[in-house]
Design an enzyme around this catalytic site. Structure first.
Site, short mmCIF file in Angstrom:
data_model
loop_
_atom_site.label_atom_id
_atom_site.label_comp_id
_atom_site.label_asym_id
_atom_site.label_seq_id
_atom_site.Cartn_x
_atom_site.Cartn_y
_atom_site.Cartn_z
N GLY A 33 -3.77 25.33 -17.26
CA GLY A 33 -4.70 24.88 -16.23
C GLY A 33 -3.95 24.21 -15.10
N GLN A 76 -2.84 18.65 -7.97
CA GLN A 76 -1.50 18.67 -8.54
C GLN A 76 -0.49 19.37 -7.63
OE1 GLN A 76 -3.04 20.12 -12.57
NE2 GLN A 76 -1.09 19.14 -13.08
N CYS A 98 0.68 18.15 -19.59
CA CYS A 98 0.31 18.29 -18.18
C CYS A 98 1.53 18.77 -17.40
CB CYS A 98 -0.18 16.94 -17.64
SG CYS A 98 -0.70 16.99 -15.93
N LEU A 99 1.32 19.72 -16.50
CA LEU A 99 2.42 20.20 -15.68
C LEU A 99 2.98 19.12 -14.76
CD1 LEU A 99 1.05 23.74 -14.74
CD2 LEU A 99 2.88 23.19 -16.37
N HIS A 104 -9.76 18.20 -18.56
CA HIS A 104 -8.47 17.68 -18.08
C HIS A 104 -8.31 17.96 -16.58
CE1 HIS A 104 -3.98 17.03 -18.65
NE2 HIS A 104 -4.00 17.72 -17.52
N GLU A 105 -8.60 19.20 -16.17
CA GLU A 105 -8.42 19.57 -14.76
C GLU A 105 -9.46 18.90 -13.86
OE1 GLU A 105 -5.64 20.76 -14.13
OE2 GLU A 105 -5.19 21.46 -16.16
N HIS A 119 -8.30 15.53 -12.99
CA HIS A 119 -7.33 15.53 -11.88
C HIS A 119 -8.04 15.45 -10.53
CE1 HIS A 119 -3.31 16.01 -13.48
NE2 HIS A 119 -3.70 16.98 -14.30
#
Length: 173
Positions: free
Chosen positions: A46, A51, A92-93, A134-135, A138
């Site tokens: 995701g 981000q 997480c990226l 999660h996204e 963000h």
């Protein structure tokens, strides 16, 4: 399409609250597809626009239960129903060196706009539900580590500072 640069924690831009999108334009479509390319290239499941330093309400996620496409692009996503509890180890990226178990809803119903400008509703459970939550976090300027104790957050910051110092030293040589 292009691979975008992913902001890394503790970059303060990760805390920016994304703005809703009023119209689906060519630029919004390009951003969405660039985000997909970035997510796949970085082997994520995701990615939120915040981000990649784009303060707009766009998320992309891998979707293994959507037979039409292996991914979802959700504009202005909003959770309208939640049920149950689940805790899956999240990564997480933007925080690649850390993972943690975070309590989430096992099932969610989300309304969003697709790239055709249509209002859609999707249902998600298990890992897809966790990923979407999660996204969406963000987009609200919230990271998964914000759910952890302050002590754990400080440990993560120290660990990341050490990693960043090593990278900077390596780059100088």
């Amino acid at each position: 399409m292009s691979v975008l640069k992913i902001l890394q924690y503790p970059d303060s831009r990760l805390k920016i609250i994304a703005k809703p999108i009023n119209k689906i334009t060519k630029e919004i479509k390009k951003i969405s597809y660039d985000m997909l390319d970035t997510m796949y290239k970085k082997e994520g499941i995701g990615l939120a626009a915040t981000q990649v330093n784009i303060p707009l309400q766009i998320i992309v996620v891998r979707s293994n239960n959507n037979n039409k496409k292996p991914y979802l692009i959700l504009i202005n996503p909003e959770i309208i129903e939640k049920k149950g509890n689940i805790s899956i180890e999240e990564g997480c990226l933007s925080i690649p060196e850390y993972r943690a178990f975070i309590p989430r809803s096992k099932y969610i119903k989300v309304k969003a706009i697709n790239l055709y400008g249509n209002l859609i509703e999707i249902e998600a459970k298990s890992i897809l539900s966790v990923c979407i939550q999660h996204e969406i976090d963000h987009l609200k300027g919230k990271l998964f580590i914000d759910y952890l104790s302050l002590l754990k957050q400080e440990r993560i910051k120290k660990k990341i500072r050490k990693i960043n110092k090593k990278i900077m030293l390596k780059d100088k040589n």
